[in-house]
Design an enzyme around this catalytic site. Structure first.
Site, short mmCIF file in Angstrom:
data_model
loop_
_atom_site.label_atom_id
_atom_site.label_comp_id
_atom_site.label_asym_id
_atom_site.label_seq_id
_atom_site.Cartn_x
_atom_site.Cartn_y
_atom_site.Cartn_z
N CYS A 1 72.55 58.54 63.85
CA CYS A 1 71.21 59.23 64.28
C CYS A 1 71.53 60.29 65.18
O CYS A 1 72.03 60.09 66.55
CB CYS A 1 70.14 58.52 64.73
SG CYS A 1 68.74 59.52 65.24
N CYS B 1 70.62 66.07 61.10
CA CYS B 1 69.92 64.84 61.13
C CYS B 1 70.48 64.08 59.87
O CYS B 1 70.72 64.59 58.94
CB CYS B 1 68.40 65.13 61.19
SG CYS B 1 67.40 63.67 60.64
#
Ligand code: DGL
Length: 239
Positions: free
Chosen positions: A72, A180
């Site tokens: 992440c 992302c």
């Protein structure tokens, strides 16, 4: 001995990173944690993101993980340094927007758009990455996008419509950086919007290569054993 590698994200985004890791490291076992209770990380305050990331790291290390992959970008730019300090003897690999590889290949007059979450956009680490570029990179925070993808993976028409609006003012970009891990699911949509004429950069393979390197350096790589490798999935839920 069973010593898997822990991988976490706020939801399905990190599965792209897990895929790269499992392909590059066929002898390793993995535990994937989707921290859905705290999704989306990107719209939270940095302290809240750090607490969620510490909890995830703690859960995975308590399951005997020998290494951790923060799959992440948001959790990496916010909390990776502190997780590394806390678990200083463990291998901890993060995921950063692939700005450097993109900039290396960017033409002199061209520019790239870096799509990121709000928290990544506001982070100091992301600013440092941007400031180190000698080419134009336009950072674009898309606060709703990760959750939209998480909840509408199958609704390509909806995602496509949303992305057309996002790129409206950037149709002359040379490259798009997926900052992302959720955004990897819409790489095909982005390619279509640009009629195939766009370079797309994603950090998943880079994180997998980094993990392989760190395991080798630490002497932690799994040897081929008689036991099949396992990949387990865990999730947190808000009741
Ligand atoms: N997938 C995460 C990332 O790479 C963030 C998604 C979220 O906002 O929860 O930044």
């Amino acid at each position: 001995m069973y010593r898997p590698i822990g991988v976490f994200d706020s939801g399905v985004g990190g599965l792209n990173v897990l895929k790269s890791c499992t392909e590059l490291l066929p002898n390793e076992s993995f535990i994937y944690l989707a921290d859905k209770a705290n999704m989306p990380y990107g719209n939270k305050h940095k302290d809240e993101i750090a607490i969620a990331a510490f909890d995830a790291a703690n859960t995975l290390f308590s399951l005997n993980c020998k290494a951790l992959v923060i799959a992440c970008n948001t959790a990496t730019v916010t909390a990776a340094e502190r997780i590394r300090m806390l678990y200083s003897t463990r291998v901890v690999v993060g995921l950063e927007p692939a700005i450097r590889p993109c900039v290396k290949e960017l033409g002199r007059g061209g520019y790239a758009v870096a799509l990121v979450t709000k928290a990544t956009f506001m982070s100091e680490r992301f600013r440092i990455l941007l400031d180190s570029c000698d080419r134009k990179v336009v950072p674009l925070a898309v606060p709703e996008l990760a959750k939209l993808i998480e909840d509408n993976l199958g609704d390509r028409a909806r995602l496509s419509k949303y992305m057309q609006c996002v790129f409206n003012d950037y149709m002359d970009a040379e490259a798009v950086i997926l900052g992302c891990s959720h955004y990897s699911y819409i790489a095909d949509i982005i390619r279509d919007i640009y009629g195939g004429n766009i370079k797309i950069y994603d950090g998943a393979d880079g994180a997998a290569r980094r993990l392989k390197y760190c395991l080798e350096i630490a002497g932690l790589s799994a040897q081929k054993s008689e036991q099949e490798r396992t990949i387990r999935f865990l999730s947190t839920y808000k009741l």
